[in-house]
Design a protein around this motif. Structure first.
Motif, PDB file in Angstrom:
ATOM      1  N   GLN A   1       0.849  -1.185   0.000  1.00  0.00           N
ATOM      2  CA  GLN A   1       0.000   0.000   0.000  1.00  0.00           C
ATOM      3  C   GLN A   1       0.886   1.237   0.000  1.00  0.00           C
ATOM      4  O   GLN A   1       1.715   1.419   0.891  1.00  0.00           O
ATOM      5  N   ARG A   2       0.693   2.047  -1.001  1.00  0.00           N
ATOM      6  CA  ARG A   2       1.482   3.290  -1.065  1.00  0.00           C
ATOM      7  C   ARG A   2       0.874   4.289  -0.080  1.00  0.00           C
ATOM      8  O   ARG A   2      -0.280   4.693  -0.219  1.00  0.00           O
ATOM      9  N   LEU A   3       1.644   4.670   0.921  1.00  0.00           N
ATOM     10  CA  LEU A   3       1.142   5.612   1.922  1.00  0.00           C
ATOM     11  C   LEU A   3       1.170   7.022   1.353  1.00  0.00           C
ATOM     12  O   LEU A   3       2.088   7.395   0.631  1.00  0.00           O
ATOM     13  N   ARG A   4       0.158   7.786   1.709  1.00  0.00           N
ATOM     14  CA  ARG A   4       0.104   9.147   1.161  1.00  0.00           C
ATOM     15  C   ARG A   4       1.179  10.019   1.798  1.00  0.00           C
ATOM     16  O   ARG A   4       1.582   9.808   2.928  1.00  0.00           O
ATOM     17  N   GLY A   5       1.612  10.980   1.019  1.00  0.00           N
ATOM     18  CA  GLY A   5       2.663  11.867   1.493  1.00  0.00           C
ATOM     19  C   GLY A   5       4.048  11.288   1.218  1.00  0.00           C
ATOM     20  O   GLY A   5       4.175  10.206   0.640  1.00  0.00           O
ATOM     21  N   THR A   6       5.086  12.018   1.610  1.00  0.00           N
ATOM     22  CA  THR A   6       6.458  11.543   1.418  1.00  0.00           C
ATOM     23  C   THR A   6       7.269  11.876   2.661  1.00  0.00           C
ATOM     24  O   THR A   6       6.821  12.641   3.519  1.00  0.00           O
ATOM     25  N   VAL A   7       8.435  11.268   2.742  1.00  0.00           N
ATOM     26  CA  VAL A   7       9.374  11.605   3.807  1.00  0.00           C
ATOM     27  C   VAL A   7      10.528  12.381   3.189  1.00  0.00           C
ATOM     28  O   VAL A   7      11.170  11.911   2.250  1.00  0.00           O
ATOM     29  N   ARG A   8      10.765  13.557   3.723  1.00  0.00           N
ATOM     30  CA  ARG A   8      11.861  14.385   3.224  1.00  0.00           C
ATOM     31  C   ARG A   8      12.973  14.436   4.260  1.00  0.00           C
ATOM     32  O   ARG A   8      12.717  14.438   5.472  1.00  0.00           O
ATOM     33  N   HIS A   9      14.180  14.462   3.750  1.00  0.00           N
ATOM     34  CA  HIS A   9      15.332  14.525   4.636  1.00  0.00           C
ATOM     35  C   HIS A   9      16.447  15.250   3.901  1.00  0.00           C
ATOM     36  O   HIS A   9      16.549  15.155   2.678  1.00  0.00           O
ATOM     37  N   VAL A  10      17.266  15.981   4.638  1.00  0.00           N
ATOM     38  CA  VAL A  10      18.359  16.704   4.002  1.00  0.00           C
ATOM     39  C   VAL A  10      19.688  16.229   4.573  1.00  0.00           C
ATOM     40  O   VAL A  10      19.960  16.390   5.764  1.00  0.00           O
ATOM     41  N   PHE A  11      20.483  15.625   3.723  1.00  0.00           N
ATOM     42  CA  PHE A  11      21.848  15.269   4.101  1.00  0.00           C
ATOM     43  C   PHE A  11      22.757  16.450   3.818  1.00  0.00           C
ATOM     44  O   PHE A  11      22.328  17.447   3.236  1.00  0.00           O
ATOM     45  N   THR A  12      24.004  16.310   4.199  1.00  0.00           N
ATOM     46  CA  THR A  12      24.943  17.402   3.990  1.00  0.00           C
ATOM     47  C   THR A  12      25.011  17.807   2.525  1.00  0.00           C
ATOM     48  O   THR A  12      25.040  18.987   2.209  1.00  0.00           O
ATOM     49  N   HIS A  13      25.016  16.834   1.651  1.00  0.00           N
ATOM     50  CA  HIS A  13      25.295  17.154   0.253  1.00  0.00           C
ATOM     51  C   HIS A  13      24.143  16.879  -0.697  1.00  0.00           C
ATOM     52  O   HIS A  13      24.296  17.060  -1.890  1.00  0.00           O
ATOM     53  N   PHE A  14      23.004  16.408  -0.199  1.00  0.00           N
ATOM     54  CA  PHE A  14      21.843  16.320  -1.086  1.00  0.00           C
ATOM     55  C   PHE A  14      20.551  16.158  -0.275  1.00  0.00           C
ATOM     56  O   PHE A  14      20.554  15.558   0.804  1.00  0.00           O
TER      57      PHE A  14
ATOM     58  N   LEU B   1      11.490  10.355  -0.066  1.00  0.00           N
ATOM     59  CA  LEU B   1      11.131   8.940  -0.166  1.00  0.00           C
ATOM     60  C   LEU B   1       9.622   8.768  -0.180  1.00  0.00           C
ATOM     61  O   LEU B   1       8.912   9.416   0.589  1.00  0.00           O
ATOM     62  N   VAL B   2       9.163   7.887  -1.056  1.00  0.00           N
ATOM     63  CA  VAL B   2       7.779   7.421  -0.952  1.00  0.00           C
ATOM     64  C   VAL B   2       7.811   6.154  -0.105  1.00  0.00           C
ATOM     65  O   VAL B   2       8.793   5.417  -0.123  1.00  0.00           O
ATOM     66  N   VAL B   3       6.751   5.951   0.654  1.00  0.00           N
ATOM     67  CA  VAL B   3       6.754   4.829   1.589  1.00  0.00           C
ATOM     68  C   VAL B   3       5.635   3.849   1.230  1.00  0.00           C
ATOM     69  O   VAL B   3       4.492   4.246   1.018  1.00  0.00           O
ATOM     70  N   PHE B   4       6.008   2.584   1.174  1.00  0.00           N
ATOM     71  CA  PHE B   4       5.032   1.517   0.976  1.00  0.00           C
ATOM     72  C   PHE B   4       4.933   0.699   2.252  1.00  0.00           C
ATOM     73  O   PHE B   4       5.951   0.476   2.918  1.00  0.00           O
ATOM     74  N   ALA B   5       3.719   0.254   2.561  1.00  0.00           N
ATOM     75  CA  ALA B   5       3.526  -0.569   3.747  1.00  0.00           C
ATOM     76  C   ALA B   5       2.780  -1.834   3.364  1.00  0.00           C
ATOM     77  O   ALA B   5       2.038  -1.861   2.376  1.00  0.00           O
TER      78      ALA B   5
END
Length: 374
Positions: free
Chosen positions: A312-325, A329-333
């Motif tokens: 199941q594709r969960l709505r929304g996304t997870v955002r994260h910021v690393f040092t250089h990019f 992510l889209v999340v499936f459960a």
DNA sequence: CATCCGTGGCG
DNA sequence: TCGCCAAGGAT
């Protein structure tokens, strides 16, 4: 010596040229006197008159690499409580250390910390060397940390040059050269200030000055112990230093993460490779993170499970910021039965015990995202 | 010398 | 919201 100006009286004030602050050589004694009054009370600092513990100095310096005092404090307390000596730390398992480090970032530091502890125990009889070259040879210890440990723990006459010191010195001497080319110049200028004693206090005074007064933005020059010695202050362009070339930002990468819930309240985790990004840390299974991620084909990288899986594709996304990019992510459960076995290299972990795992914050975000939408 | 390596806070 | 950046090291 006073100028004969009795005739004009009040006029004198108006006519007199504004008093120019004359730049002069910075007096180390003034900085040390300021430090004696305003030194920050930090958990890893020895009290006045007490000998610093090299183990504590080293532990704090490793944690403080590119990391704020506030972020470090609770980790430092937990580490010191759990591993009060270098022998205790050397005897710990790497996984215990990684789990205790989880959330602090730059995970190579944790692995180097553990290796370094073992090396000091085996090669140096559990005593940190005071010699700069010997310190520098230890894993996770570079130029800065070697100088910091030597100066603070052993009062060796050397100046550790970190970001604070670079900022203070670059303003003090109005160093026009851009970073990183200016680094050697700044090191030399910093070394030229070194007093004949109190090397440890001098180092910490410079860092405190940079952290509390000579801040990156809106420095509090009115409170500075070196107002007259500072060239940038004299010119009123403090915030122009240090001069840095603009760095370009990393390109967005995208990918998919797969959270598998087993009916006995467990999720599937695996360990990342021991090199590269988030090395040796735990993660939920996922795709590669690429610039041209194709969401419609995301499920191809889902973990292979015995049970028939309905993603199941969960709505929304997870955002994260690393040092250089930056990363999105889209999340499936999916839900699988209790009997489902873990694929090779993965294992089932109780949801209640996730906090004890060596999970980087990105993965905690992913898990929280999935748990919220369960 | 350049790039890679986390995370959180702050203006 | 967003860019900056914090007690850097390894390659």
């Amino acid at each position: 010596m006073d100028a004969p100006c009795a005739i004009v009286g009040a006029m004198t004030v108006a006519v007199r040229l504004p008093r120019r602050k004359k730049s002069r050589t910075p007096e180390v004694a003034e900085l040390l006197a300021w430090y004696d009054r305003h030194a920050r009370a930090l958990p890893w600092r020895a009290r006045r008159g007490e000998r610093p513990d090299p183990y504590r100095v080293w532990l704090s310096e490793i944690m403080l690499q590119q990391t704020t005092v506030k972020a470090v404090a609770p980790y430092y307390a937990r580490f010191l409580s759990r591993w009060p000596t270098i022998d205790a730390l050397a005897a710990a398992s790497l996984d215990d250390v990684l789990r205790a480090w989880a959330g602090l970032g730059y995970y190579a530091r944790a692995r180097n910390l553990h290796t370094c502890a073992k090396v000091v125990v085996e090669l140096h009889d559990g005593q940190f060397p005071s010699d700069m070259a010997a310190l520098r040879a230890l894993p996770g210890i570079g130029d800065y940390t070697a100088a910091a440990v030597a100066a603070i723990a052993f009062n060796v006459p050397t100046v550790p040059v970190d970001g604070n010191v670079e900022r203070v010195v670059s303003r003090l001497f109005a160093v026009e050269k851009e970073f990183p080319a200016a680094k050697p110049v700044i090191k030399q200028l910093a070394a030229s200030l070194l007093p004949s004693d109190r090397a440890g206090d001098f180092a910490q005074a410079l860092m405190d000055l940079g952290a509390t007064i000579c801040s990156p933005k809106r420095p509090a020059c009115a409170l500075c112990p070196w107002p007259d010695a500072c060239l940038a202050n004299a010119r009123g362009n403090q915030e122009m230093f240090p001069r840095k070339a603009p760095k370009r930002e990393g390109q967005l990468r995208c990918g998919a993460a797969f959270v598998v819930f087993r009916s006995d309240a467990r999720v599937l985790l695996r360990r990342r490779p021991d090199k590269g990004l988030l090395a040796s840390m735990m993660e939920v299974p996922g795709s590669e993170w690429t610039h041209d991620f194709d969401q419609s084909r995301a499920q191809r990288s889902a973990p292979r499970l015995r049970a028939k899986v309905q993603w199941q594709r969960l709505r929304g996304t997870v955002r994260h910021v690393f040092t250089h990019f930056p990363l999105e992510l889209v999340v499936f459960a999916a839900q699988v039965p209790r009997a489902t076995t873990a694929p090779k290299g993965a294992r089932w972990v109780k949801i209640d015990e996730l906090r004890d795992e060596a999970l980087p914050n990105l993965m905690r975000k992913v898990l929280a995202h999935a748990l919220d939408r369960r």
